[in-house]
Design a protein around this motif. Structure first.
Motif, PDB file in Angstrom:
ATOM      1  N   PHE A 114       0.856  -1.169   0.000  1.00 13.94           N
ATOM      2  CA  PHE A 114       0.000   0.000   0.000  1.00 13.94           C
ATOM      3  C   PHE A 114       0.901   1.229   0.000  1.00 13.94           C
ATOM      4  O   PHE A 114       1.727   1.398   0.887  1.00 13.94           O
ATOM      5  CB  PHE A 114      -0.918  -0.021   1.222  1.00 13.94           C
ATOM      6  N   VAL A 115       0.740   2.047  -1.015  1.00  5.01           N
ATOM      7  CA  VAL A 115       1.601   3.196  -1.213  1.00  5.01           C
ATOM      8  C   VAL A 115       0.805   4.464  -0.936  1.00  5.01           C
ATOM      9  O   VAL A 115      -0.279   4.668  -1.485  1.00  5.01           O
ATOM     10  CB  VAL A 115       2.162   3.232  -2.652  1.00  5.01           C
ATOM     11  N   VAL A 116       1.356   5.318  -0.080  1.00  6.80           N
ATOM     12  CA  VAL A 116       0.746   6.620   0.186  1.00  6.80           C
ATOM     13  C   VAL A 116       1.390   7.602  -0.784  1.00  6.80           C
ATOM     14  O   VAL A 116       2.614   7.764  -0.798  1.00  6.80           O
ATOM     15  CB  VAL A 116       0.974   7.060   1.646  1.00  6.80           C
ATOM     16  N   ILE A 117       0.556   8.230  -1.604  1.00  5.80           N
ATOM     17  CA  ILE A 117       1.039   9.183  -2.597  1.00  5.80           C
ATOM     18  C   ILE A 117       0.482  10.550  -2.254  1.00  5.80           C
ATOM     19  O   ILE A 117      -0.729  10.722  -2.105  1.00  5.80           O
ATOM     20  CB  ILE A 117       0.613   8.761  -4.019  1.00  5.80           C
ATOM     21  N   ARG A 118       1.381  11.534  -2.120  1.00  4.46           N
ATOM     22  CA  ARG A 118       0.986  12.905  -1.808  1.00  4.46           C
ATOM     23  C   ARG A 118       1.515  13.825  -2.900  1.00  4.46           C
ATOM     24  O   ARG A 118       2.697  13.809  -3.206  1.00  4.46           O
ATOM     25  CB  ARG A 118       1.560  13.359  -0.472  1.00  4.46           C
TER      26      ARG A 118
ATOM     27  N   VAL B 207       3.707  12.365  -5.537  1.00  3.19           N
ATOM     28  CA  VAL B 207       4.992  11.801  -5.121  1.00  3.19           C
ATOM     29  C   VAL B 207       4.730  10.669  -4.128  1.00  3.19           C
ATOM     30  O   VAL B 207       3.908  10.804  -3.218  1.00  3.19           O
ATOM     31  CB  VAL B 207       5.881  12.883  -4.459  1.00  3.19           C
ATOM     32  N   GLU B 208       5.433   9.565  -4.315  1.00  2.00           N
ATOM     33  CA  GLU B 208       5.304   8.434  -3.398  1.00  2.00           C
ATOM     34  C   GLU B 208       5.907   8.816  -2.052  1.00  2.00           C
ATOM     35  O   GLU B 208       7.104   9.080  -1.940  1.00  2.00           O
ATOM     36  CB  GLU B 208       6.033   7.220  -3.979  1.00  2.00           C
ATOM     37  N   ALA B 209       5.067   8.857  -1.009  1.00  2.91           N
ATOM     38  CA  ALA B 209       5.525   9.274   0.311  1.00  2.91           C
ATOM     39  C   ALA B 209       6.111   8.102   1.092  1.00  2.91           C
ATOM     40  O   ALA B 209       7.206   8.197   1.640  1.00  2.91           O
ATOM     41  CB  ALA B 209       4.382   9.912   1.100  1.00  2.91           C
TER      42      ALA B 209
ATOM     43  N   GLU C 277      -3.477   5.146   8.392  1.00  2.00           N
ATOM     44  CA  GLU C 277      -3.072   5.956   9.544  1.00  2.00           C
ATOM     45  C   GLU C 277      -2.040   7.004   9.135  1.00  2.00           C
ATOM     46  O   GLU C 277      -2.118   8.154   9.560  1.00  2.00           O
ATOM     47  CB  GLU C 277      -2.509   5.071  10.654  1.00  2.00           C
ATOM     48  N   TYR C 278      -1.091   6.616   8.318  1.00  2.00           N
ATOM     49  CA  TYR C 278      -0.052   7.542   7.868  1.00  2.00           C
ATOM     50  C   TYR C 278      -0.671   8.637   6.992  1.00  2.00           C
ATOM     51  O   TYR C 278      -0.346   9.813   7.134  1.00  2.00           O
ATOM     52  CB  TYR C 278       1.033   6.782   7.094  1.00  2.00           C
TER      53      TYR C 278
END
Length: 120
Positions: A7-11, A14-16, A27-28
């Motif tokens: 699971f990738v958090v992208i902000r 950009v991959e965070a 959660e992140y």
């Protein structure tokens, strides 16, 4: 062939950060949303902060949201550790083992439930 779910958090495109479970990623992501909101609030305040300080402070407060809520009196602090567990935590391990052994070897006195009858 092994299959892994990531699971990738992208902000902002950009991959965070990458996580192995959805809960941690959520959660992140939520923490980053809080940091964005705090950063926006700080930028509107009369206090002048550099961009880097604004970002660091926002992320720090978002990461420590429970303590912030307690400090703002919006949440009650969690109960303190009981006195007996503090003693166990503070005592050297040998003392804890000795105390437990003493407790096992101690025989508790029992009250007698015999009735005394008087006959005259």
């Amino acid at each position: 062939m092994a299959v892994e779910s990531r699971f990738v958090v992208i902000r902002n495109g950009v991959e965070a950060k990458t996580f192995m479970d959805k809960k941690s990623a959520d959660e992140y992501d939520k923490m980053l949303d809080m940091a964005d909101n705090l950063s926006q609030m700080f930028s509107q305040s009369p206090v002048e902060l550099s961009d880097s300080v604004n970002e660091e402070l926002s992320i720090y407060l978002a990461q420590h949201r429970e303590e912030v809520l307690v400090a703002l009196l919006a949440k009650k602090p969690t109960k303190a550790v009981s006195k007996s567990s503090e003693k166990v935590a503070a005592a050297p391990i040998d003392e804890v083992i000795d105390a437990k052994a003493d407790k096992k070897n101690t025989v508790k006195a029992k009250k007698s439930k015999t009735k005394v009858s008087t006959s005259e």
